[in-house]
Design a protein around this motif. Structure first.
Motif: not given
Length: 521
Positions: A87-98
């Motif tokens: 499964a591909l799980a694309p994460l948002s690069w707009r979020l903070a590191p935490g």
């Protein structure tokens, strides 16, 4: 979930590039920053990456997380995962590191893919993880270099089932903390089939894709359907109105998808009036209802708009309003897509509402998600006897057409009367000086709750709080009129076209004391 489990792999997406490569190998599948990739080249790269990922130990039931922008490499990775059963799980690069670290720990991916623009962010995320995650650079996916070995032995070749996860997408978090929704091959297959029955695509189409690929709509609203039918997808990493207007003419774009804010930016751009939109036969609208004046602006340019409604857990497509109904039904979300069933339930009792009425929207069909990652209580709360409880309140008329009233959690009660913030926001946006508006209910010692508005004004059009309140009083019942309006530079958001209601309440927290003893608004 009551959707029948199919184990024969008839509805898996991994074969789509190879199918199209046999039919039309030289046709362009992807245009990425001006670089064209044919279906033959796409298939070659997918096959190569599939072999290399399997050799690195990545296989069925694994998750591959990404922190990248829209790109051809990302598309190749999705189809490689599809063939492996991963499964591909694309994460948002707009979020903070935490925030990202918490999502990575929830997903437990076998690999995190990054690129040059996100490498520094990825290092910050890695510093917050309890256990390290192997990382690969996006460019290494398309080279002869070895991928990080995630297991000692190569993953076995296994048949992929319809119920195997294909996409894991985080919800926007408008009503709660973001959750990781699992979309199977079955869900994506049926979602794209239902879309094709309403907004048809063929190999002659050119799709402009501007939504970030960490949104489900960036895959399941046109791009995946385009690669199924042999169309061309022009990928953009960001939304720039001038560039979009230029690309439509240069690439002869036939269709696209966007949110009302993006269409407003296009309409307000100085190049809009003279832009060549002759190829753009249709455009999809999501995220929020399209304001009637903006709708007419695009119709005047010959662009047919298809409005709709959806949510991540439904794949996302649920309701659609065909172009021929758009003018008559401005503000309505439409009727269910093919292969989608809907029902209305009384928010208080859960009893079904037949015919015209207002209630919580329930959705059923083969395009529904499988559940949330490691959150069985939330999954059970969302999926009830085969129906998805959307948490959205809708109105249904005599013709069976539906209009979204508001999120169930957003509705507040003032003096015993229900108020939907979306209704008040729509009135505020009709004021010529208002660009955006958000309304929220806040505690009040006498009325239980009252409404307070946050407004972004349009440059060059003067207004103030009294002017906006008078405007509301002319169009709304007294109890719906906000008690206060605050002008701000921008609205806090949790995604494209989606307001962060928690932060809106924080913005107006100091406005209440001087109104606490006021009369009924």
């Amino acid at each position: 979930m009551s959707t029948p489990r199919t184990r024969d792999g008839l509805h898996t997406l991994g074969r789509w590039p190879s199918d199209r490569a046999r039919i039309d190998p030289d046709h362009v599948a992807v245009v990425d920053r001006g670089v064209e990739l044919t279906y033959a080249a796409l298939e070659e790269r997918v096959a190569s990456l599939t072999r290399r990922m399997r050799a690195a130990g990545i296989g069925r039931a694994d998750r591959v997380a990404t922190l990248v922008g829209n790109s051809a490499e990302h598309v190749v990775l999705l189809f490689a995962c599809a063939r492996l059963g991963a499964a591909l799980a694309p994460l948002s690069w707009r979020l903070a590191p935490g925030e990202l670290a918490r999502q990575v720990e929830l997903l437990t991916p076998v690999l995190l893919v990054v690129e040059e623009e996100t490498a520094a962010l990825a290092r910050q995320v890695a510093g917050r993880l309890l256990a390290p995650v192997p990382t690969a650079h996006l460019t290494s996916l398309d080279s002869a270099g070895a991928l990080p070995v995630v297991r000692e032995h190569a993953a076995p070749v296994e048949a992929v089932d319809d119920e195997d996860p294909l996409l894991v997408v985080f919800t926007s978090g408008t009503g709660s903390a973001p959750r990781a929704a699992v979309l199977s091959h079955r869900a994506c297959w049926w979602t794209n089939l239902s879309l094709s029955r309403t907004v048809e695509l063929s190999a002659h189409d050119v799709v402009l894709s501007v939504l970030p690929q960490f949104h489900v709509g960036a895959w399941n609203i046109q791009p995946l359907l385009a690669w199924w039918t042999g169309a061309t997808v022009v990928l953009e990493r960001s939304f720039d109105p001038a560039r979009v207007l230029s690309l439509v003419g240069e690439r002869r774009v036939t269709t696209m998808m966007g949110v009302p804010t993006q269409y407003l930016m296009l309409a307000e751009h100085r190049a809009f009036a003279e832009a060549d939109l002759s190829s753009l036969r249709s455009a999809l609208v999501g995220g929020a209802p399209m304001p009637a004046p903006l709708l007419r602006t695009f119709h005047a340019r010959g662009v047919a708009l298809t409005q709709g409604y959806g949510l991540t857990e439904a794949g996302p497509n649920v309701l659609c309003l065909p172009p021929h109904e758009a003018s008559r039904r401005a503000g309505w979300a439409g009727v269910p897509y093919p292969h989608v069933d809907v029902a209305l339930a009384d928010p208080a009792t859960g009893a079904r509402i037949d015919g015209p009425g207002t209630g919580e929207l329930l959705v059923r069909g083969p395009g529904l998600f499988s559940g949330y990652v490691r959150d069985e209580p939330a999954t059970a709360g969302a999926l009830r006897d085969g129906w998805l409880a959307t948490g959205d309140v809708v109105e249904r008329d005599q013709e069976g057409c539906l209009r979204v009233v508001d999120r169930l959690k957003n509705i507040f009660i003032t003096g015993g009367e229900n108020v939907a913030p979306a209704e008040v926001e729509a009135v505020l946006r009709r004021h010529p000086a208002v660009s955006e508006a958000a309304v929220t209910g806040v505690p009040h010692p006498r009325w239980g709750e009252v409404g307070v508005a946050v407004v972004v004004s349009r440059p060059g059009v003067p207004t103030d709080e009294l002017d906006l309140l008078e405007h509301c009083r002319r169009e709304l019942a007294a109890f719906k009129v906000p008690v206060h309006v605050r002008l701000v530079v921008e609205l806090p958001a949790v995604g494209i076209g989606k307001i962060d209601r928690v932060r809106v309440r924080d913005l107006v927290a100091d406005l209440l004391p001087d109104r606490a003893d006021g009369g009924m608004p």
